[in-house]
Design an enzyme around this catalytic site. Structure first.
Site: not given
Length: 444
Positions: A278, A56
């Site tokens: 998310e 990420d």
């Protein structure tokens, strides 16, 4: 692109606990199309010498959402773990590191952001970063677990405030000390606590700083779950379906202070549809608010068929109401032959286009499902995991429709004045007009 009038009024659905919802009817329209499918990608030609798994990733941004440029340098932040750790274990030791670049293509690792043992949690998960007008750096993150005791998945929204940036001709350094604070914990009313959770995955994470250009108000978006009582009048009363209760949360700072927040109700929920929305983030363009999230195939309610993909919604204000892009919400997914090749997408504007960054996830699975990877020998797991920045994907955005245009290099973050190369389609069109040579192959 399909013949669809841009910005036609696709219906918005009411949420269970939010003004807008992602409904089963909308989610049933999800399908791979040429407009929503990325090309197959491969690892970069050069060897990765970082010694890290990288996943990420987000940018150092200013209050207006622009990517910060400091003396010619730009900065990204990534979740990282040692590259000799099995890929499936990386979340248990995740550490935020920063990387800097002048050209947005060659990235140099600057090290960990926080001093060892100072951040909350046993490890830190995704967030966002603000470079304020006075030069102060705020690093928003998810505090996962506790420094003491066994590994747990308790999640709180935290910030490290008070950092600074120093630069010279050779590089950039982010300096502390950071003042760490827990900003928000789930309240059990608007946002489900871990104790209330009945689902497969508990979520209260991914803080994303956002200043509304229309109102000037300062907000924080985050991923959460909506509390749904077992006797709730939704999902046809099916308690199993009610466990799929993802939402996009909202908090507001009364004074603009990036460390002080008050809960508001969620912007969107996906009760009866999806359990995990998310890394929510926003782009404002042409007076519209484009809200993006990443989600997994396995977090959709079992009666629905979704993909590991970037999904998006559009509204006329921060609070909506929101309707799904491309009728279903699907914006960008992996091809059928490589359904897990990239994940954790982050959309951002570049001139007239939208660019999307992500990381190289599992590839060359040869028909295996994602749940099968952990059963492979360690060498096979390493061979199939990327753990690096993926090629940047180019999108057009026209009202409530999007279309894949091609890709740039791995981790390529173009400078604001950088002209992007023409896509194959544009080169073919130019060739047809001028009578020049023809082109074959995939788009850039």
């Amino acid at each position: 692109m399909s013949h669809h009038k841009p910005d036609q009024e696709t219906e918005h659905a009411p949420g269970y606990g939010a003004p807008s919802g992602w409904s089963p009817k909308q989610a049933r329209r999800i399908e791979r199309t040429p407009e929503t499918t990325a090309p197959i990608v491969y690892p970069a030609d050069e060897d990765d010498a970082s010694g890290l798994h990288i996943w990420d990733t987000w940018f150092l941004r200013t209050r207006d959402g622009s990517i910060a440029t400091i003396d010619g340098w730009r900065v990204i932040f990534s979740l990282t773990a040692p590259a000799d750790l099995l890929p499936g274990k990386r979340h248990d030791v995740a550490t935020i590191r920063y990387f800097y670049s002048r050209d947005g293509q060659e990235w140099h690792c600057g090290g960990t952001v926080f001093e060892e043992g100072k951040a909350f949690g046993s490890r830190q998960w995704a967030g966002s970063a603000l470079y304020d007008a006075d030069g102060t750096v705020y690093c928003f993150y998810t505090a996962a677990g506790s420094r003491e005791g066994p590994l747990s998945y308790h999640q709180r929204l935290a910030v490290g405030a008070g950092g600074s940036v120093e630069t010279d001709e050779t590089g950039l350094e982010i300096l502390g000390p950071f003042d760490h604070q827990i900003m928000l914990e789930a309240d059990g009313d608007r946002y489900e606590t871990e104790a209330q959770s009945r689902g497969m995955i508990y979520t209260f994470r991914d803080p994303w700083f956002f200043e509304d250009p229309k109102t000037g108000a300062t907000h924080l978006l985050f991923e959460a779950n909506t509390p749904v009582p077992e006797d709730a009048d939704c999902c046809n009363g099916d308690p199993t379906r009610q466990e799929f209760n993802g939402s996009i949360g909202l908090a507001t700072s009364p004074t603009g202070d990036p460390t002080r927040w008050q809960f508001e109700g969620p912007l969107i929920d996906a009760v009866c549809v999806n359990q995990e929305l998310e890394r929510p983030h926003l782009i404002v363009r042409d007076g519209r608010y484009y809200l993006f999230i990443s989600s997994h195939r396995h977090t959709f309610e079992p009666g629905l068929e979704g993909f590991d993909a970037l999904y998006g919604f559009v509204g006329k204000s921060l609070r909506g109401p929101y309707r799904p892009l491309n009728d279903s919400g699907l914006v960008l997914t992996n091809p059928t032959a490589a359904p897990y090749q990239t994940y954790s997408w982050l959309a951002y504007p570049h001139r007239e286009e939208i660019l999307v960054s992500s990381f190289l996830n599992y590839y060359n699975l040869e028909g295996l499902g994602i749940d099968d990877v952990g059963n492979l020998p360690p060498e096979a797991q390493f061979e199939r995991f990327g753990g690096t920045l993926a090629p940047t994907v180019r999108l057009t955005l026209d009202g409530d429709r999007t279309e894949v245009r091609g890709t740039l290099g791995h981790g390529h973050l173009p400078t604001p004045d950088e002209d992007l190369p023409p896509t194959l389609r544009e080169r073919l069109r130019e060739s047809d007009v001028t009578g020049g040579e023809s082109y074959a192959g995939t788009e850039n």
